[in-house]
Scaffold this motif. Structure first.
Motif, PDB file in Angstrom:
ATOM      1  N   LEU A   1      20.878  30.101  57.957  1.00 52.11           N
ATOM      2  CA  LEU A   1      22.018  29.763  57.100  1.00 52.11           C
ATOM      3  C   LEU A   1      23.251  29.648  57.969  1.00 52.11           C
ATOM      4  CD1 LEU A   1      23.678  29.525  54.452  1.00 52.11           C
ATOM      5  CD2 LEU A   1      23.658  32.038  54.346  1.00 52.11           C
ATOM      6  N   SER A   2      23.943  28.493  57.875  1.00 47.04           N
ATOM      7  CA  SER A   2      25.170  28.335  58.649  1.00 47.04           C
ATOM      8  C   SER A   2      26.032  27.237  58.043  1.00 47.04           C
ATOM      9  CB  SER A   2      24.847  28.033  60.120  1.00 47.04           C
ATOM     10  OG  SER A   2      26.011  28.220  60.916  1.00 47.04           O
ATOM     11  N   VAL A   3      26.979  26.750  58.852  1.00 48.01           N
ATOM     12  CA  VAL A   3      28.019  25.849  58.348  1.00 48.01           C
ATOM     13  C   VAL A   3      27.624  24.380  58.382  1.00 48.01           C
ATOM     14  CG1 VAL A   3      29.882  27.435  58.906  1.00 48.01           C
ATOM     15  CG2 VAL A   3      29.097  25.802  60.633  1.00 48.01           C
ATOM     16  N   ASN A   4      26.521  24.043  59.036  1.00 41.59           N
ATOM     17  CA  ASN A   4      26.053  22.660  59.045  1.00 41.59           C
ATOM     18  C   ASN A   4      24.556  22.616  59.372  1.00 41.59           C
ATOM     19  OD1 ASN A   4      25.772  22.613  61.985  1.00 41.59           O
ATOM     20  ND2 ASN A   4      28.010  22.437  62.061  1.00 41.59           N
ATOM     21  N   LYS A   5      24.000  21.417  59.344  1.00 44.78           N
ATOM     22  CA  LYS A   5      22.560  21.256  59.515  1.00 44.78           C
ATOM     23  C   LYS A   5      22.089  21.640  60.917  1.00 44.78           C
ATOM     24  CE  LYS A   5      20.798  17.500  57.436  1.00 44.78           C
ATOM     25  NZ  LYS A   5      20.690  16.077  56.990  1.00 44.78           N
ATOM     26  N   THR A   6      22.867  21.261  61.924  1.00 42.25           N
ATOM     27  CA  THR A   6      22.463  21.551  63.300  1.00 42.25           C
ATOM     28  C   THR A   6      22.362  23.049  63.553  1.00 42.25           C
ATOM     29  OG1 THR A   6      23.349  19.506  64.235  1.00 42.25           O
ATOM     30  CG2 THR A   6      23.152  21.373  65.725  1.00 42.25           C
ATOM     31  N   VAL A   7      23.407  23.791  63.206  1.00 40.22           N
ATOM     32  CA  VAL A   7      23.423  25.228  63.496  1.00 40.22           C
ATOM     33  C   VAL A   7      22.405  25.964  62.633  1.00 40.22           C
ATOM     34  CG1 VAL A   7      24.839  27.303  63.684  1.00 40.22           C
ATOM     35  CG2 VAL A   7      25.849  25.077  64.181  1.00 40.22           C
ATOM     36  N   SER A   8      22.243  25.552  61.390  1.00 43.66           N
ATOM     37  CA  SER A   8      21.265  26.234  60.534  1.00 43.66           C
ATOM     38  C   SER A   8      19.843  26.006  61.049  1.00 43.66           C
ATOM     39  CB  SER A   8      21.395  25.773  59.077  1.00 43.66           C
ATOM     40  OG  SER A   8      21.068  24.414  58.921  1.00 43.66           O
ATOM     41  N   LYS A   9      19.548  24.810  61.523  1.00 43.82           N
ATOM     42  CA  LYS A   9      18.218  24.542  62.074  1.00 43.82           C
ATOM     43  C   LYS A   9      17.988  25.357  63.344  1.00 43.82           C
ATOM     44  CE  LYS A   9      15.278  20.783  63.827  1.00 43.82           C
ATOM     45  NZ  LYS A   9      14.128  20.947  62.923  1.00 43.82           N
ATOM     46  N   MET A  10      18.998  25.446  64.192  1.00 46.86           N
ATOM     47  CA  MET A  10      18.863  26.222  65.422  1.00 46.86           C
ATOM     48  C   MET A  10      18.720  27.708  65.109  1.00 46.86           C
ATOM     49  SD  MET A  10      21.545  24.123  67.840  1.00 46.86           S
ATOM     50  CE  MET A  10      21.197  25.032  69.352  1.00 46.86           C
ATOM     51  N   ALA A  11      19.388  28.151  64.053  1.00 45.57           N
ATOM     52  CA  ALA A  11      19.255  29.552  63.631  1.00 45.57           C
ATOM     53  C   ALA A  11      17.823  29.831  63.179  1.00 45.57           C
ATOM     54  CB  ALA A  11      20.245  29.859  62.513  1.00 45.57           C
ATOM     55  N   THR A  12      17.245  28.901  62.420  1.00 46.30           N
ATOM     56  CA  THR A  12      15.855  29.067  61.988  1.00 46.30           C
ATOM     57  C   THR A  12      14.926  29.147  63.190  1.00 46.30           C
ATOM     58  OG1 THR A  12      16.335  27.722  60.019  1.00 46.30           O
ATOM     59  CG2 THR A  12      14.022  28.118  60.527  1.00 46.30           C
ATOM     60  N   ASN A  13      15.131  28.242  64.135  1.00 42.43           N
ATOM     61  CA  ASN A  13      14.260  28.223  65.313  1.00 42.43           C
ATOM     62  C   ASN A  13      14.340  29.513  66.116  1.00 42.43           C
ATOM     63  OD1 ASN A  13      13.400  25.651  64.673  1.00 42.43           O
ATOM     64  ND2 ASN A  13      14.873  24.624  66.000  1.00 42.43           N
ATOM     65  N   GLU A  14      15.512  30.150  66.098  1.00 42.43           N
ATOM     66  CA  GLU A  14      15.681  31.389  66.862  1.00 42.43           C
ATOM     67  C   GLU A  14      15.066  32.599  66.160  1.00 42.43           C
ATOM     68  OE1 GLU A  14      16.984  31.762  70.118  1.00 42.43           O
ATOM     69  OE2 GLU A  14      16.502  29.651  69.827  1.00 42.43           O
ATOM     70  N   CYS A  15      14.920  32.541  64.847  1.00 41.98           N
ATOM     71  CA  CYS A  15      14.400  33.718  64.136  1.00 41.98           C
ATOM     72  C   CYS A  15      12.929  33.588  63.756  1.00 41.98           C
ATOM     73  CB  CYS A  15      15.247  34.019  62.898  1.00 41.98           C
ATOM     74  SG  CYS A  15      15.047  32.857  61.527  1.00 41.98           S
ATOM     75  N   LYS A  16      12.329  32.431  64.000  1.00 42.76           N
ATOM     76  CA  LYS A  16      10.902  32.266  63.694  1.00 42.76           C
ATOM     77  C   LYS A  16      10.062  33.081  64.668  1.00 42.76           C
ATOM     78  CE  LYS A  16       9.296  28.346  62.290  1.00 42.76           C
ATOM     79  NZ  LYS A  16       8.883  26.924  62.162  1.00 42.76           N
ATOM     80  N   PRO A  17       8.855  33.501  64.208  1.00 42.73           N
ATOM     81  CA  PRO A  17       8.280  33.289  62.866  1.00 42.73           C
ATOM     82  C   PRO A  17       8.698  34.373  61.881  1.00 42.73           C
ATOM     83  CG  PRO A  17       6.673  34.359  64.277  1.00 42.73           C
ATOM     84  CD  PRO A  17       7.881  34.109  65.133  1.00 42.73           C
ATOM     85  N   ASN A  18       8.605  34.012  60.613  1.00 38.51           N
ATOM     86  CA  ASN A  18       8.796  34.966  59.527  1.00 38.51           C
ATOM     87  C   ASN A  18      10.143  35.668  59.599  1.00 38.51           C
ATOM     88  OD1 ASN A  18       7.660  36.007  57.155  1.00 38.51           O
ATOM     89  ND2 ASN A  18       7.074  37.904  58.168  1.00 38.51           N
ATOM     90  N   GLY A  19      11.213  34.870  59.812  1.00 33.01           N
ATOM     91  CA  GLY A  19      12.523  35.472  60.009  1.00 33.01           C
ATOM     92  C   GLY A  19      13.629  34.877  59.157  1.00 33.01           C
ATOM     93  N   GLU A  20      14.790  35.519  59.244  1.00 29.30           N
ATOM     94  CA  GLU A  20      15.998  35.103  58.533  1.00 29.30           C
ATOM     95  C   GLU A  20      17.178  35.296  59.472  1.00 29.30           C
ATOM     96  OE1 GLU A  20      16.160  37.890  55.368  1.00 29.30           O
ATOM     97  OE2 GLU A  20      14.457  37.054  54.257  1.00 29.30           O
TER      98      GLU A  20
END
Length: 385
Positions: free
Chosen positions: A143-162
């Motif tokens: 979750l973030s302020v735009n698509k790029t940062v939110s996608k990068m946040a997901t990639n950093e917390c995978k797997p099974n993360g938030e």
């Protein structure tokens, strides 16, 4: 556009593998590899356990076997993966105001203006829990302020993360990451920047815009903005996702079913080539007939995600056969492909139609060099419609 949007990126964890594990829990914790074991086969997806051995998607099967000899190989079932994808999309779509389906296993959600940031984070957690509970499939979100940062946040917390990255923490989140983590940054650009000593996002963010333009053109500015956490691209509503289509009006009304099927084949080949050029797949085929009486009828069908000529041609012919019941002269036929998502290579590299995939690649290479109409199947060359 507001700089303080609230964008959730939700991404399935090793999606194809997860669907297989849901079907066979004995696969939990094992190095599962989805793909073909043939000499020309490739890896479509693999579990995190297999990734520890260096296996990754699009890797030749021969190399994957050497790296992970104990891997559990599964050929895969695109129909099952497509159904699971639709299942997840329907759950999310019912719960959010604005949804974009970015690929078969990832979604963007725009929650801007719906609640304060903490409220959005709580909502994202509840939505993730709902998807996991109702599907039995793991999913992560950023979750973030735009698509790029939110996608990068997901990639950093995978797997099974938030992971939530609020506005004040965007740059500090991005700075230590490798430039390789920037979505859309290709291998050639990565090597070029790395050779120049630009390896971290922090270093990239400090480069002067004019210098970036001099080495990468307009792409340099786009990349610099990403490094600074700037991305104004909107979340595109899923139901408005672009479709592609074509139609042909005959010089003379026709009842020649064989020639019409040849024409439909040619039309589908052109559309499938366009799909692959934009790295898309379709999950829905629609065929249209206009009779000489000007009555227009259509029929559509949902299909497993694909961009292969053979699959799309077969479904188009099947729909035409079901549709053409009146035996009247036909004035026009049309084909439309919809429910488009990204990720052609990920989907079709492992399919049972490896030879068809190789044929598509060879034909596409000729088309790119000599033009879209430079190569056709022999059956569609001489049409008299």
């Amino acid at each position: 556009m507001s700089a303080d949007r609230q964008i959730i990126h939700m991404d399935q964890d090793a999606f194809f593998v997860s669907v297989e594990v849901r079907k066979d829990p004995r696969l939990v914790g094992r190095p599962v590899i989805i793909g073909s074991l043939s000499d020309r086969g490739v890896v479509a997806s693999c579990s995190y356990e297999a990734r520890k051995f260096g296996v990754h998607s699009a890797m030749p099967a021969r190399l994957a076997r050497r790296l992970c000899p104990q891997g559990v190989w599964i050929r895969g079932n695109m129909d099952e993966y497509s159904k699971a994808s639709h299942e997840i999309t329907e759950i999310i779509q019912e719960q959010v105001p604005l949804l974009e389906k970015a690929s078969i296993d990832e979604h963007y959600i725009d929650m801007t203006g719906m609640d304060k940031h903490f409220g959005t984070l709580r909502y994202a957690k509840e939505l993730r829990a709902k998807v996991i509970k109702e599907t039995g499939l793991p999913i992560s979100f950023g979750l973030s302020v735009n698509k790029t940062v939110s996608k990068m946040a997901t990639n950093e917390c995978k797997p099974n993360g938030e992971l939530s990255v609020a506005r004040p923490g965007v740059q500090s989140f991005l700075n230590p990451l490798s430039i390789r983590k920037i979505p859309g940054l290709g291998e050639k650009t990565f090597i070029k920047l790395s050779d120049m000593g630009i390896k971290s996002i922090h270093t990239l963010s400090q480069v002067h815009p004019e210098y970036m333009t001099s080495i990468l053109g307009k792409n340099g500015i786009w990349l610099l903005q990403k490094a600074k956490g700037i991305d104004e691209s909107p979340v595109v509503p899923y139901h408005e996702q672009k479709s592609i289509g074509t139609q042909s009006t005959f010089n003379n009304d026709s009842i020649d079913v064989q020639n019409i099927n040849y024409l439909l084949t040619s039309m589908v080949m052109d559309l499938a080539f366009e799909l692959r050029q934009t790295k898309k797949q379709t999950a829905c085929v629609t065929v249209t007939i206009r009779y000489s009486t000007f009555e227009t009828v259509t029929k559509q069908a949902r299909i497993p995600y694909t961009a292969l000529d053979s699959v799309l041609i077969g479904k188009t012919k099947e729909l035409f056969k079901q549709l053409y019941q009146k035996r009247l002269l036909i004035r026009l036929v049309g084909v439309r492909l919809s429910n488009l998502v990204s990720g052609f290579e990920q989907i079709d590299l492992y399919s049972e139609s490896e030879e068809q995939y190789s044929l598509c690649q060879a034909m596409d290479k000729i088309r790119r060099r000599f033009g879209p109409g430079s190569i056709k199947l022999a059956s569609v060359i001489d049409l008299n419609l």
